[in-house]
Motif scaffolding. Structure first.
Motif, PDB file in Angstrom:
ATOM      1  N   MET A  23       0.877  -1.333   0.132  1.00 45.22           N
ATOM      2  CA  MET A  23      -0.168  -0.158  -0.032  1.00 45.22           C
ATOM      3  C   MET A  23       1.008   1.072  -0.033  1.00 45.22           C
ATOM      4  SD  MET A  23      -2.784  -1.505   0.208  1.00 45.22           S
ATOM      5  CE  MET A  23      -4.293  -0.214   0.597  1.00 45.22           C
ATOM      6  N   ILE A  24       0.601   2.244  -0.899  1.00 45.13           N
ATOM      7  CA  ILE A  24       1.306   3.463  -0.952  1.00 45.13           C
ATOM      8  C   ILE A  24       0.455   4.807  -0.537  1.00 45.13           C
ATOM      9  CG2 ILE A  24       2.860   2.611  -2.295  1.00 45.13           C
ATOM     10  CD1 ILE A  24       1.943   3.794  -4.782  1.00 45.13           C
ATOM     11  N   CYS A  25       0.996   5.717  -0.201  1.00 48.98           N
ATOM     12  CA  CYS A  25       0.275   6.979  -0.238  1.00 48.98           C
ATOM     13  C   CYS A  25       0.696   7.981  -1.316  1.00 48.98           C
ATOM     14  CB  CYS A  25       0.552   7.723   1.164  1.00 48.98           C
ATOM     15  SG  CYS A  25       2.265   8.608   1.352  1.00 48.98           S
ATOM     16  N   THR A  26       0.435   9.115  -1.440  1.00 45.39           N
ATOM     17  CA  THR A  26       0.677  10.109  -2.448  1.00 45.39           C
ATOM     18  C   THR A  26       2.314  10.298  -2.670  1.00 45.39           C
ATOM     19  OG1 THR A  26       0.100  11.941  -3.903  1.00 45.39           O
ATOM     20  CG2 THR A  26       0.217  12.096  -1.243  1.00 45.39           C
ATOM     21  N   PHE A  27       3.010  10.088  -1.605  1.00 43.43           N
ATOM     22  CA  PHE A  27       4.260  10.502  -1.536  1.00 43.43           C
ATOM     23  C   PHE A  27       5.279   9.214  -1.574  1.00 43.43           C
ATOM     24  CE2 PHE A  27       2.846  14.285   0.593  1.00 43.43           C
ATOM     25  CZ  PHE A  27       3.733  15.288  -0.002  1.00 43.43           C
ATOM     26  N   GLU A  28       4.372   7.931  -1.814  1.00 43.00           N
ATOM     27  CA  GLU A  28       5.068   6.512  -1.927  1.00 43.00           C
ATOM     28  C   GLU A  28       5.635   5.793  -0.758  1.00 43.00           C
ATOM     29  OE1 GLU A  28       7.315   5.329  -5.369  1.00 43.00           O
ATOM     30  OE2 GLU A  28       7.157   7.571  -6.067  1.00 43.00           O
ATOM     31  N   CYS A  29       5.101   6.388   0.285  1.00 49.83           N
ATOM     32  CA  CYS A  29       5.354   5.876   1.864  1.00 49.83           C
ATOM     33  C   CYS A  29       4.742   4.355   1.489  1.00 49.83           C
ATOM     34  CB  CYS A  29       4.856   6.324   2.935  1.00 49.83           C
ATOM     35  SG  CYS A  29       5.358   8.235   3.009  1.00 49.83           S
ATOM     36  N   THR A  30       5.433   3.532   1.869  1.00 46.53           N
ATOM     37  CA  THR A  30       5.135   2.130   1.516  1.00 46.53           C
ATOM     38  C   THR A  30       4.870   1.144   2.814  1.00 46.53           C
ATOM     39  OG1 THR A  30       6.379   2.185  -0.481  1.00 46.53           O
ATOM     40  CG2 THR A  30       5.654  -0.046   0.310  1.00 46.53           C
ATOM     41  N   PHE A  31       3.878   0.760   2.981  1.00 42.99           N
ATOM     42  CA  PHE A  31       3.220  -0.226   4.183  1.00 42.99           C
ATOM     43  C   PHE A  31       2.524  -1.569   3.631  1.00 42.99           C
ATOM     44  CE2 PHE A  31       3.544   4.054   5.328  1.00 42.99           C
ATOM     45  CZ  PHE A  31       4.239   3.719   6.567  1.00 42.99           C
ATOM     46  N   CYS A  32       2.683  -2.671   4.337  1.00 44.87           N
ATOM     47  CA  CYS A  32       1.746  -3.799   3.803  1.00 44.87           C
ATOM     48  C   CYS A  32       0.483  -3.357   4.391  1.00 44.87           C
ATOM     49  CB  CYS A  32       2.597  -4.952   5.036  1.00 44.87           C
ATOM     50  SG  CYS A  32       2.212  -4.859   6.483  1.00 44.87           S
ATOM     51  N   ALA A  33      -0.256  -4.222   3.869  1.00 48.00           N
ATOM     52  CA  ALA A  33      -1.824  -4.033   3.829  1.00 48.00           C
ATOM     53  C   ALA A  33      -2.364  -4.237   5.322  1.00 48.00           C
ATOM     54  CB  ALA A  33      -2.829  -5.093   2.698  1.00 48.00           C
ATOM     55  N   ASP A  34      -1.698  -5.190   6.065  1.00 48.47           N
ATOM     56  CA  ASP A  34      -1.985  -5.235   7.389  1.00 48.47           C
ATOM     57  C   ASP A  34      -1.641  -3.794   8.356  1.00 48.47           C
ATOM     58  OD1 ASP A  34      -2.965  -7.722   7.010  1.00 48.47           O
ATOM     59  OD2 ASP A  34      -1.101  -8.745   7.859  1.00 48.47           O
ATOM     60  N   CYS A  35      -0.426  -3.635   8.302  1.00 48.42           N
ATOM     61  CA  CYS A  35      -0.187  -2.254   8.816  1.00 48.42           C
ATOM     62  C   CYS A  35      -0.863  -1.026   8.664  1.00 48.42           C
ATOM     63  CB  CYS A  35       1.438  -1.988   8.797  1.00 48.42           C
ATOM     64  SG  CYS A  35       2.593  -3.271   9.600  1.00 48.42           S
ATOM     65  N   PRO A  55       0.641  -0.514  -7.643  1.00 49.54           N
ATOM     66  CA  PRO A  55       0.281  -0.952  -8.767  1.00 49.54           C
ATOM     67  C   PRO A  55       1.623  -2.158  -9.016  1.00 49.54           C
ATOM     68  CG  PRO A  55       0.901   1.172  -9.600  1.00 49.54           C
ATOM     69  CD  PRO A  55       0.666   1.163  -7.980  1.00 49.54           C
ATOM     70  N   VAL A  56       1.388  -3.097  -9.767  1.00 55.51           N
ATOM     71  CA  VAL A  56       2.593  -4.172 -10.210  1.00 55.51           C
ATOM     72  C   VAL A  56       3.051  -3.864 -11.543  1.00 55.51           C
ATOM     73  CG1 VAL A  56       3.090  -6.519 -10.581  1.00 55.51           C
ATOM     74  CG2 VAL A  56       1.287  -5.901  -8.732  1.00 55.51           C
ATOM     75  N   ARG A  57       4.393  -3.426 -11.623  1.00 53.40           N
ATOM     76  CA  ARG A  57       4.999  -3.397 -12.595  1.00 53.40           C
ATOM     77  C   ARG A  57       5.026  -4.530 -13.654  1.00 53.40           C
ATOM     78  NH1 ARG A  57       9.873   0.231 -11.597  1.00 53.40           N
ATOM     79  NH2 ARG A  57       8.029   1.974 -11.090  1.00 53.40           N
ATOM     80  N   PRO A  58       4.588  -4.273 -14.888  1.00 50.06           N
ATOM     81  CA  PRO A  58       5.010  -5.695 -15.717  1.00 50.06           C
ATOM     82  C   PRO A  58       6.431  -6.020 -15.924  1.00 50.06           C
ATOM     83  CG  PRO A  58       3.484  -3.814 -16.841  1.00 50.06           C
ATOM     84  CD  PRO A  58       4.186  -3.147 -15.655  1.00 50.06           C
ATOM     85  N   ALA A  59       6.620  -7.328 -15.780  1.00 49.64           N
ATOM     86  CA  ALA A  59       7.886  -7.911 -15.933  1.00 49.64           C
ATOM     87  C   ALA A  59       8.745  -7.229 -17.019  1.00 49.64           C
ATOM     88  CB  ALA A  59       7.887  -9.345 -16.078  1.00 49.64           C
ATOM     89  N   ALA A  60       8.457  -7.097 -18.046  1.00 50.56           N
ATOM     90  CA  ALA A  60       9.304  -6.412 -19.250  1.00 50.56           C
ATOM     91  C   ALA A  60       9.745  -4.964 -18.792  1.00 50.56           C
ATOM     92  CB  ALA A  60       8.487  -6.372 -20.476  1.00 50.56           C
ATOM     93  N   MET A  61       8.789  -4.137 -18.047  1.00 52.91           N
ATOM     94  CA  MET A  61       9.140  -2.776 -17.660  1.00 52.91           C
ATOM     95  C   MET A  61       9.962  -2.923 -16.492  1.00 52.91           C
ATOM     96  SD  MET A  61       8.022  -0.495 -19.705  1.00 52.91           S
ATOM     97  CE  MET A  61       8.759  -1.570 -21.062  1.00 52.91           C
TER      98      MET A  61
END
Length: 84
Positions: A23-35, A55-61
């Motif tokens: 999960m991310i906020c607008t500044f890309e702070c990153t947390f797991c869904a549980d937290c 979002p998940v980045r496609p493998a090629a990208m």
């Protein structure tokens, strides 16, 4: 372009680029869904913003634009904004 940070800032759980629980906020702070939901009650402790699924980045990208390897961890632990 999103950094795709590798871990939860709260509990340090690994969140690989293909993770559906990052999960991310607008500044890309990153947390797991549980937290994000249980500890922080949907509000980023850094900026007060709301969380959304990263979002998940496609493998090629991902090969061309790799995810970040820099781990960020809140030394003081996670405290909900409302409790601060």
């Amino acid at each position: 372009m999103l950094e795709l940070r590798p871990n939860c800032e709260c509990c340090d759980k690994d969140l690989p680029p293909e993770s559906r629980e990052a999960m991310i906020c607008t500044f890309e702070c990153t947390f797991c869904a549980d937290c994000a939901s249980d500890v922080l009650q949907g509000e980023c402790p850094n900026c007060g913003g709301e969380f959304t699924c990263r979002p998940v980045r496609p493998a090629a990208m991902l090969a061309k634009y790799p995810a970040s390897t820099k781990r960020i961890l809140k030394a003081e632990g996670c405290v909900p904004v409302k409790a601060a």
